[in-house]
Design a protein around this motif. Structure first.
Motif, PDB file in Angstrom:
ATOM      1  N   ALA A 116      41.887  26.565  41.939  1.00 41.85           N
ATOM      2  CA  ALA A 116      40.842  27.132  42.798  1.00 41.85           C
ATOM      3  C   ALA A 116      41.508  28.020  43.833  1.00 41.85           C
ATOM      4  O   ALA A 116      42.377  27.573  44.586  1.00 41.85           O
ATOM      5  CB  ALA A 116      40.055  26.020  43.486  1.00 41.85           C
ATOM      6  N   CYS A 117      41.116  29.297  43.859  1.00 40.35           N
ATOM      7  CA  CYS A 117      41.744  30.285  44.742  1.00 40.35           C
ATOM      8  C   CYS A 117      40.761  30.813  45.774  1.00 40.35           C
ATOM      9  O   CYS A 117      39.558  30.856  45.533  1.00 40.35           O
ATOM     10  CB  CYS A 117      42.287  31.453  43.922  1.00 40.35           C
ATOM     11  SG  CYS A 117      43.871  31.117  43.140  1.00 40.35           S
ATOM     12  N   LEU A 118      41.299  31.266  46.897  1.00 36.05           N
ATOM     13  CA  LEU A 118      40.487  31.872  47.942  1.00 36.05           C
ATOM     14  C   LEU A 118      40.016  33.265  47.555  1.00 36.05           C
ATOM     15  O   LEU A 118      39.015  33.752  48.069  1.00 36.05           O
ATOM     16  CB  LEU A 118      41.295  31.963  49.238  1.00 36.05           C
ATOM     17  CG  LEU A 118      41.733  30.628  49.853  1.00 36.05           C
ATOM     18  CD1 LEU A 118      42.741  30.864  50.957  1.00 36.05           C
ATOM     19  CD2 LEU A 118      40.529  29.872  50.382  1.00 36.05           C
ATOM     20  N   SER A 119      40.755  33.911  46.674  1.00 33.12           N
ATOM     21  CA  SER A 119      40.406  35.259  46.221  1.00 33.12           C
ATOM     22  C   SER A 119      40.792  35.407  44.755  1.00 33.12           C
ATOM     23  O   SER A 119      41.803  34.846  44.317  1.00 33.12           O
ATOM     24  CB  SER A 119      41.153  36.302  47.050  1.00 33.12           C
ATOM     25  OG  SER A 119      41.030  37.596  46.473  1.00 33.12           O
ATOM     26  N   LEU A 120      40.004  36.147  44.024  1.00 30.87           N
ATOM     27  CA  LEU A 120      40.328  36.432  42.616  1.00 30.87           C
ATOM     28  C   LEU A 120      40.765  37.877  42.435  1.00 30.87           C
ATOM     29  O   LEU A 120      41.075  38.298  41.312  1.00 30.87           O
ATOM     30  CB  LEU A 120      39.119  36.142  41.723  1.00 30.87           C
ATOM     31  CG  LEU A 120      38.591  34.706  41.735  1.00 30.87           C
ATOM     32  CD1 LEU A 120      37.455  34.554  40.737  1.00 30.87           C
ATOM     33  CD2 LEU A 120      39.699  33.710  41.448  1.00 30.87           C
ATOM     34  N   THR A 121      40.804  38.639  43.520  1.00 36.30           N
ATOM     35  CA  THR A 121      41.115  40.065  43.418  1.00 36.30           C
ATOM     36  C   THR A 121      42.309  40.503  44.253  1.00 36.30           C
ATOM     37  O   THR A 121      42.814  41.605  44.059  1.00 36.30           O
ATOM     38  CB  THR A 121      39.892  40.909  43.835  1.00 36.30           C
ATOM     39  OG1 THR A 121      39.526  40.561  45.178  1.00 36.30           O
ATOM     40  CG2 THR A 121      38.716  40.656  42.897  1.00 36.30           C
ATOM     41  N   SER A 122      42.767  39.681  45.171  1.00 32.52           N
ATOM     42  CA  SER A 122      43.860  40.082  46.043  1.00 32.52           C
ATOM     43  C   SER A 122      45.156  40.271  45.253  1.00 32.52           C
ATOM     44  O   SER A 122      45.469  39.504  44.341  1.00 32.52           O
ATOM     45  CB  SER A 122      44.085  39.033  47.135  1.00 32.52           C
ATOM     46  OG  SER A 122      45.219  39.368  47.910  1.00 32.52           O
TER      47      SER A 122
END
Length: 373
Positions: free
Chosen positions: A157-163
């Motif tokens: 689980a990530c805070l961002s999928l695009t960074s």
């Protein structure tokens, strides 16, 4: 469903980003009808104000780097996991002894594991000698310990999928290994939804966080001193302790700089009364403070680290002293610009970072584990 959440920190011990989010995740799951156990590294966990069925203390310390080796009561940790025998194990944050050994033990017991990543520490946060040395001392972990741990998790689980930030190194690795990836954003804790207008607020800049070179408060103090004659007040909120705090205090030679202890003031109130929040850290992935800021209708100026650039309602840029000073003055002195940023931030909070959004993301991740197990 029985769910166990392991976090190095919980709010009763230390109120930081990881502890506050772990607490929020636990409450969301309890409120959704799950049977939740929590596990941490301070005896204070037994007093945590949460309806968990188990509150488990494990003596553990260390990050797994060469300068901070693991120390953990592995026998008790295994015994407690076997006693609870959760259907799903959630680990909050990489690079903690309790988290890394929870992954190993849960995998041995065939318990599905979700890692809630709060960022990765392998790359230097800045190109100073200390930061480069710190990064070098993480390389053994990066190439020998971390890959083995990473293979054992079922969901990232990530805070961002695009960074594209190096703070999300694990996201690239998850894609390479075809791991199940879910987005679980941070959501605010200390904020007041109010209608304080530009004119209701003072010409003050708030900087929130523990005093540390990675939080870089000395940069903000330099700006504050140069703006002393402009009537702008700078408020630093954090525990007034440590060598870096003493450096900050010694450098604060103008009357527009104030230090407020985070346990003596209401952070939410201080945010709501100010016109601007400054985040000058070199290390953040997606700080809760900035989400609290946009939820409160405040604009921000922040360094471009982690996924901060994805937030609306403020200015994000690579740190440059003169540029940051210009951004601060433009927001403080231009009501129309302030109102535009304020509206953009509130809209972003409602659409992407509210409790309802994060709750749905968390439950969706849990459902994906159930379907695959």
């Amino acid at each position: 469903m029985k769910i166990m959440i392991t976090s190095f920190q919980w709010p009763s011990y230390k109120k930081g980003g990881v502890s506050l989010i772990a607490f929020k995740h636990a409450n969301m799951l309890i409120n959704s009808g799950h049977e939740v156990s929590i596990c941490g590294t301070s005896l204070n966990i037994e007093t945590e104000n949460i309806k968990a069925v188990n509150k488990i203390f494990i003596n553990a310390s260390g990050s797994g780097s060469l300068y901070s080796p693991y120390k953990v009561d592995r026998i008790k940790l295994r015994d407690e996991i076997e006693r609870v025998m959760p259907d799903i194990m959630i680990v909050e944050a990489w690079h903690t002894a309790i988290g890394d050994f929870t992954i190993r033990i849960a995998h041995d017991l065939s318990i599905p594991i979700m890692m809630v990543s709060h960022g990765i520490s392998f790359s230097p946060f800045s190109y100073t000698f200390k930061e480069i040395l710190r990064s070098v001392l993480w390389q053994y972990n990066k190439y020998f310990i971390f890959p083995n741990l990473f293979k054992k998790i079922d969901v990232l689980a990530c805070l961002s999928l695009t960074s594209s930030s190096k703070r999300f190194y694990d996201l690239d690795l998850a894609r390479y290994h075809n791991k199940n990836i879910k987005k679980i954003s941070n959501s605010p804790v200390n904020f007041i939804e109010n209608n304080n207008t530009f004119k209701d607020r003072s010409d003050s800049v708030v900087i929130i966080g523990y005093f540390s070179r990675v939080k870089a408060q000395l940069r903000a103090i330099k700006i504050a001193k140069e703006l002393a004659q402009s009537g702008v007040v700078f408020k630093f909120i954090g525990k007034k302790e440590g060598a870096y705090y003493e450096k900050c205090k010694a450098a604060s030679t103008t009357s527009n700089i104030f230090f407020l202890s985070d346990d003596e003031v209401s952070i939410a109130s201080e945010i709501s009364k100010s016109k601007l929040i400054l985040s000058i850290s070199i290390v953040e992935a997606l700080p809760i403070n900035l989400i609290e800021v946009i939820a409160s209708g405040n604009p921000f100026v922040a360094t471009d680290v982690g996924a901060v650039s994805e937030l609306k309602g403020g200015v994000t840029a690579k740190y440059d002293h003169l540029l940051f000073k210009e951004h601060i003055l433009k927001i403080l002195k231009n009501q129309d610009y302030w109102m535009k940023l304020s509206a953009e931030g509130r809209k972003d909070y409602i659409s992407n970072y509210s409790d309802s959004i994060v709750n749905n993301q968390l439950l969706s991740a849990i459902e994906s584990i159930k379907r695959s197990s």
